[in-house]
Design an enzyme around this catalytic site. Sequence first.
Site, PDB file in Angstrom:
ATOM      1  N   CYS A   1       5.893   1.272  -0.179  1.00 29.78           N
ATOM      2  CA  CYS A   1       4.855   1.862  -0.588  1.00 29.78           C
ATOM      3  C   CYS A   1       4.576   3.336  -0.182  1.00 29.78           C
ATOM      4  CB  CYS A   1       3.767   1.304  -0.079  1.00 29.78           C
ATOM      5  SG  CYS A   1       3.655   0.422   1.375  1.00 29.78           S
TER       6      CYS A   1
ATOM      7  N   HIS B   1      -2.985   4.202   1.640  1.00 27.40           N
ATOM      8  CA  HIS B   1      -2.017   4.869   2.716  1.00 27.40           C
ATOM      9  C   HIS B   1      -2.271   6.648   2.650  1.00 27.40           C
ATOM     10  CE1 HIS B   1      -0.372   1.275   3.761  1.00 27.40           C
ATOM     11  NE2 HIS B   1       1.047   1.469   3.387  1.00 27.40           N
TER      12      HIS B   1
END
Length: 329
Positions: free
Chosen positions: A126, A234
């Site tokens: 990711c 994130h």
Amino acid sequence: MKVAVVGATGLVGSKMLQVLTERNFPVTELIPVASEKSVGKEVTFKGKQWKVVSADTAISMQPNVAIFSAGGSTSLEWAPKFAAAGITVIDNSSAWRMDPSKKLVVPEVNGAALTQEDKIIANPNCSTIQMVLVLKPLHEKYKIKRVVVSTYQSVTGTGVKAVTQLMNERQGISGEMAYAYPIDLNVIPQIDVFLDNGYTKEEMKMVNETKKIMGDDQILVTATTVRIPVMGGHSESVNIEFENAYEVNDVRGLLAQTPGVIVVDDPSRALYPMPKDAHDKDEVFVGRIRRDETQPNTVNMWIVADNLRKGAATNAVQIAEYLQQKNWL
Ligand code: 2RA
């Protein structure tokens, strides 16, 4: 189209079902796959209940594509078996990412590398996906020499156990620990295990996967990955040194035209990307674009994305969309 989702009951697997629905992927039959203890349970998808089956049963049901998010050991054991049965596998684990015979794909960056012969396709990490989506157009225009990235990663990247630990700690409840330390009111500068070179596996994933996806081993990457008590996605502070000169406004304009990227960058109005805004969105958000005044041809920026969506489920579904549009499924 028959679609198997291996790990359908997990955090990313559930997000995959949501994304398949939202993007109206042409699923005629869902085959949810999970561990033996979940076989027989049901998952809801597009208003219907679908029974969870074992991996063996799923193969016998002959799905067109199987999207895995069930951990590396399950992928190592079962992806070859699905592929041998003629089923295309898109795997979200790290098991196949650095295998030289397997493609590691972010469709907007290197989707063209895919062929009909690719039967096990790796979905990148990711934290790598959101970064390379931004690096690619910049590399093509200014040629990247070096990337220094520090990440601020959501607990959702670890899974349900970490989310529960954070929520418990915020309520003063003691419970099962996903991390060695408390995460509320704290940050943990370790994601995954440490390697002999003093970096963590997560940090070396960003280094190695970036080079493979960008198709350029000359790009120097160094990373520090940090876990923070956040849910929405994130964040990454990225410093990029180019071979060539650039203008900040040109960088901002280039990124604003890049598919899948949204520029949120107006310090005068305190506008910049934040996880709370990226949560449950498919785009990668970029802001705080500014010249690094300490070094020529170098730019700083802040990159935020929902790690469960573009960082995992959406990217995997976009790979399936690419293959489906080629009539390769
Ligand atoms: C993490 N990128 O955030 C890793 C795996 N999802 O924990």
